[in-house]
Write an enzyme that holds these catalytic residues in place. Structure first.
Site, PDB file in Angstrom:
ATOM      1  N   HIS A  37      20.153   4.257 -14.186  1.00  8.92           N
ATOM      2  CA  HIS A  37      21.494   4.826 -14.345  1.00  8.92           C
ATOM      3  C   HIS A  37      22.479   3.673 -14.489  1.00  8.92           C
ATOM      4  O   HIS A  37      22.552   2.803 -13.634  1.00  8.92           O
ATOM      5  CB  HIS A  37      21.879   5.701 -13.151  1.00  8.92           C
ATOM      6  N   CYS A  38      23.231   3.676 -15.576  1.00 11.77           N
ATOM      7  CA  CYS A  38      24.119   2.567 -15.884  1.00 11.77           C
ATOM      8  C   CYS A  38      25.574   3.002 -15.706  1.00 11.77           C
ATOM      9  O   CYS A  38      26.049   3.877 -16.437  1.00 11.77           O
ATOM     10  CB  CYS A  38      23.880   2.081 -17.317  1.00 11.77           C
ATOM     11  N   VAL A  39      26.271   2.385 -14.775  1.00 13.46           N
ATOM     12  CA  VAL A  39      27.672   2.747 -14.538  1.00 13.46           C
ATOM     13  C   VAL A  39      28.558   2.293 -15.695  1.00 13.46           C
ATOM     14  O   VAL A  39      29.644   2.842 -15.908  1.00 13.46           O
ATOM     15  CB  VAL A  39      28.185   2.134 -13.218  1.00 13.46           C
ATOM     16  N   TRP A  40      28.116   1.301 -16.455  1.00 14.13           N
ATOM     17  CA  TRP A  40      28.918   0.815 -17.583  1.00 14.13           C
ATOM     18  C   TRP A  40      29.057   1.862 -18.675  1.00 14.13           C
ATOM     19  O   TRP A  40      30.029   1.855 -19.435  1.00 14.13           O
ATOM     20  CB  TRP A  40      28.301  -0.452 -18.163  1.00 14.13           C
ATOM     21  N   ASN A  88      26.362   7.052 -17.605  1.00 14.97           N
ATOM     22  CA  ASN A  88      25.257   7.900 -18.048  1.00 14.97           C
ATOM     23  C   ASN A  88      23.941   7.271 -17.617  1.00 14.97           C
ATOM     24  O   ASN A  88      23.860   6.079 -17.326  1.00 14.97           O
ATOM     25  CB  ASN A  88      25.282   8.047 -19.576  1.00 14.97           C
TER      26      ASN A  88
END
Length: 309
Positions: free
Chosen positions: A155-158, A161
């Site tokens: 899971h990528c906060v950047w 998504n």
């Protein structure tokens, strides 16, 4: 009572929205420093300044378009969820008559059942006790999204998504174009950065000089950090594994989904070469490659499946 850190994972959703504006902020500062302050005015000077500025600006804008296209493709594309009422096809000799497979009862599979039931390809039948549903191969539960993600990488906060089966290619292209863009900006502003520490006079106001200096530092930092991620994910793609699976592979000496570097690459980028460098797939690839949908993957026969949780 034990402290459950996953209860605080939902806070990352709000953080992710902030990260989008942070990304756009870095892009805005970079555009201002490179185009407005430094290379844009050179277009009107003519001579050598024009010959240097024109290719820099053309390449910069091309990479910027590809970067933003890839970025928002990752943000807006569903990484892949389990279809409603999806059930695995099990080996007839190992338990297709199990009531949990013939008619879902809402009660999870026991550990013994998960170890016994298997698909015809030899993959274990897995059940998510949080979502209360069966999990396809290579699927994992995301505590931030609150659901199971097909071929979940992380899971990528950047990008606010999950990175999974349906947007992993877009994420890799985002890393690729980010590295090229930040490297170009770093090299283009390097003379200005060197001049900052020399005795020669630097044109511009203190504000414009500070903006150029900050842009150089930001872009060289992003270029170096993204390069590390890019190298890591290239190794994952060639081995046909994800960030999560890389840790699970330590339990086994053989990985059933590694079917050769070229085939592994095609499972992420597709078979149509003209689509490799853009965040999209051809209709032909979507039709003939079921692995792009995240539900089934070709594997080496007769290898023990890796248990995933």
């Amino acid at each position: 009572m034990a402290w459950n850190v996953f209860k605080f994972c939902t806070a990352l959703r709000g953080l992710g929205s902030v990260m989008i504006f942070l990304v756009l902020g870095v892009v805005g500062v970079t555009y201002y420093a490179l185009v407005v302050l430094n290379y844009g005015p050179s277009l009107f000077h003519g001579g050598l300044d024009l010959l240097i500025a024109l290719p820099v600006l053309l390449l910069f804008h091309f990479l910027l378009v590809m970067l933003l296209w890839s970025y928002f493709s990752v943000v807006s594309t569903d990484p892949g969820g389990i279809p409603l009422n999806w059930k695995p096809v099990v080996d007839e000799e190992k338990g297709d008559s199990d009531p949990l497979l013939s008619e879902h009862s809402g009660v999870g599979l026991s550990v013994e059942q998960e170890n016994t039931l298997a698909t015809p390809a030899g993959e274990p039948v897995r059940f998510c006790r949080k979502c209360n549903q069966f999990k396809p191969p290579r699927c994992h539960h995301c505590s931030v999204c609150g659901r199971c993600i097909l071929k979940m990488d992380h899971h990528c906060v950047w990008v606010v998504n999950c990175v999974g089966a349906k947007n992993y290619k877009y994420f890799l292209l985002f890393l690729f174009y980010t590295f090229l863009e930040t490297t170009l900006v770093t090299l283009s502003l390097l003379p200005h950065f060197i001049a900052f520490f020399s005795d020669q006079e630097i044109p511009g106001t203190p504000g414009t000089i500070a903006a150029t200096f900050l842009t150089f530092v930001l872009n060289i930092a992003f270029a170096l950090s993204v390069l590390g991620f890019l190298i890591m994910h290239i190794s994952l793609v060639t081995a046909n594994t994800t960030t999560i699976e890389a840790f699970e592979k330590k339990r086994t000496s053989k990985w059933r989904y590694d079917i050769g570097r070229w085939k592994n690459f095609e499972q992420v980028f597709g078979m149509e070469k003209r689509f490799w460098l853009i965040p999209a797939y051809s209709e032909e690839d979507i039709r003939r490659m079921p692995e792009l949908q995240g539900l089934q993957y070709p594997s080496k026969p007769y290898l023990d499946a890796v248990q995933q949780f």
